[in-house]
Design a protein around this motif. Structure first.
Motif, mmCIF file in Angstrom:
data_model
loop_
_atom_site.group_PDB
_atom_site.id
_atom_site.type_symbol
_atom_site.label_atom_id
_atom_site.label_comp_id
_atom_site.label_asym_id
_atom_site.label_seq_id
_atom_site.Cartn_x
_atom_site.Cartn_y
_atom_site.Cartn_z
ATOM 1 N N ASN A 21 0.825 -1.396 -0.007
ATOM 2 C CA ASN A 21 0.041 0.030 -0.104
ATOM 3 C C ASN A 21 1.001 1.301 -0.166
ATOM 4 O O ASN A 21 0.660 2.193 -0.730
ATOM 5 C CB ASN A 21 -0.838 -0.056 1.184
ATOM 6 N N GLU A 22 1.863 1.277 0.735
ATOM 7 C CA GLU A 22 2.653 2.302 0.803
ATOM 8 C C GLU A 22 3.438 2.682 -0.489
ATOM 9 O O GLU A 22 3.403 3.903 -1.043
ATOM 10 C CB GLU A 22 3.812 2.104 1.877
ATOM 11 N N GLY A 28 0.832 6.854 -6.829
ATOM 12 C CA GLY A 28 -0.267 7.443 -7.058
ATOM 13 C C GLY A 28 -1.463 6.335 -7.278
ATOM 14 O O GLY A 28 -2.493 6.568 -7.898
ATOM 15 N N LEU A 29 -1.288 5.082 -6.828
ATOM 16 C CA LEU A 29 -2.123 3.910 -7.124
ATOM 17 C C LEU A 29 -2.624 3.270 -5.919
ATOM 18 O O LEU A 29 -2.025 3.582 -4.720
ATOM 19 C CB LEU A 29 -1.425 2.751 -7.787
ATOM 20 N N THR A 30 -4.087 2.782 -5.648
ATOM 21 C CA THR A 30 -4.504 2.186 -4.519
ATOM 22 C C THR A 30 -4.057 0.681 -5.060
ATOM 23 O O THR A 30 -3.780 0.207 -5.896
ATOM 24 C CB THR A 30 -6.052 2.311 -4.633
ATOM 25 N N MET A 31 -4.491 -0.146 -3.880
ATOM 26 C CA MET A 31 -4.475 -1.599 -4.036
ATOM 27 C C MET A 31 -5.251 -2.108 -5.286
ATOM 28 O O MET A 31 -4.966 -2.878 -6.085
ATOM 29 C CB MET A 31 -4.704 -2.231 -2.714
ATOM 30 N N ALA A 32 -6.468 -1.781 -5.267
ATOM 31 C CA ALA A 32 -7.558 -1.798 -5.982
ATOM 32 C C ALA A 32 -7.261 -1.652 -7.446
ATOM 33 O O ALA A 32 -7.174 -2.141 -8.499
ATOM 34 C CB ALA A 32 -8.939 -1.396 -5.845
ATOM 35 N N ARG A 36 -6.461 -4.181 -10.314
ATOM 36 C CA ARG A 36 -7.201 -4.160 -11.701
ATOM 37 C C ARG A 36 -5.999 -3.905 -12.840
ATOM 38 O O ARG A 36 -6.314 -4.592 -14.014
ATOM 39 C CB ARG A 36 -8.219 -2.801 -11.780
ATOM 40 N N LEU A 37 -4.998 -3.209 -12.687
ATOM 41 C CA LEU A 37 -3.947 -3.045 -13.746
ATOM 42 C C LEU A 37 -3.353 -4.324 -14.193
ATOM 43 O O LEU A 37 -3.325 -4.929 -15.309
ATOM 44 C CB LEU A 37 -2.979 -2.155 -13.409
ATOM 45 N N PHE A 38 -3.199 -5.168 -12.856
ATOM 46 C CA PHE A 38 -2.545 -6.415 -13.198
ATOM 47 C C PHE A 38 -3.654 -7.365 -14.104
ATOM 48 O O PHE A 38 -2.918 -8.143 -15.005
ATOM 49 C CB PHE A 38 -2.278 -7.140 -11.947
ATOM 50 N N LEU A 39 -4.736 -7.365 -13.716
ATOM 51 C CA LEU A 39 -5.837 -8.291 -14.411
ATOM 52 C C LEU A 39 -5.927 -7.706 -15.807
ATOM 53 O O LEU A 39 -6.127 -8.708 -16.518
ATOM 54 C CB LEU A 39 -7.009 -8.321 -13.708
ATOM 55 N N HIS A 40 -5.847 -6.472 -15.982
ATOM 56 C CA HIS A 40 -6.273 -6.083 -17.545
ATOM 57 C C HIS A 40 -4.814 -6.448 -18.316
ATOM 58 O O HIS A 40 -5.304 -6.730 -19.397
ATOM 59 C CB HIS A 40 -6.195 -4.387 -17.304
#
Length: 93
Positions: A21-22, A28-32, A36-40
């Motif tokens: 998370n840190e 500038g990203l959240t865990m979500a 999402r980026l990974f799955l895309h």
């Protein structure tokens, strides 16, 4: 237009989650966002987006040594000078 979404629940070590998370927040990203980026990328590339390799013998030996050191809660070097001397020796200086 409404999108269909689904929840994804993942169990992760609390320390890893906090560190991730840190790191992600500094980007500038959240865990979500990261998930999402990974799955895309998986969908777009039809492949795992990171290179995974089976470690070679030297890497496996280093990993084993590191696990033993952590299990025994001991340091490989007793001070910084020993560490630096070993690094210089290995680098040929």
């Amino acid at each position: 237009m409404a999108t269909n979404t689904s929840m994804l629940h993942v169990r992760i070590d609390e320390n890893i989650k906090a560190q991730a998370n840190e790191a992600l927040a500094s980007m500038g990203l959240t865990m979500a966002d990261a998930v999402r980026l990974f799955l895309h990328r998986v969908v777009a590339d039809q492949a795992f987006p990171l290179e995974l390799k089976v470690p070679n013998a030297a890497t496996r030996a280093a990993m084993s040594e590191a696990r033993a050191i952590m299990a025994e809660r001991r340091a490989r070097f007793t001070n910084a000078d020993e560490l630096l001397a070993d690094l210089e020796k290995d680098s040929g200086q």
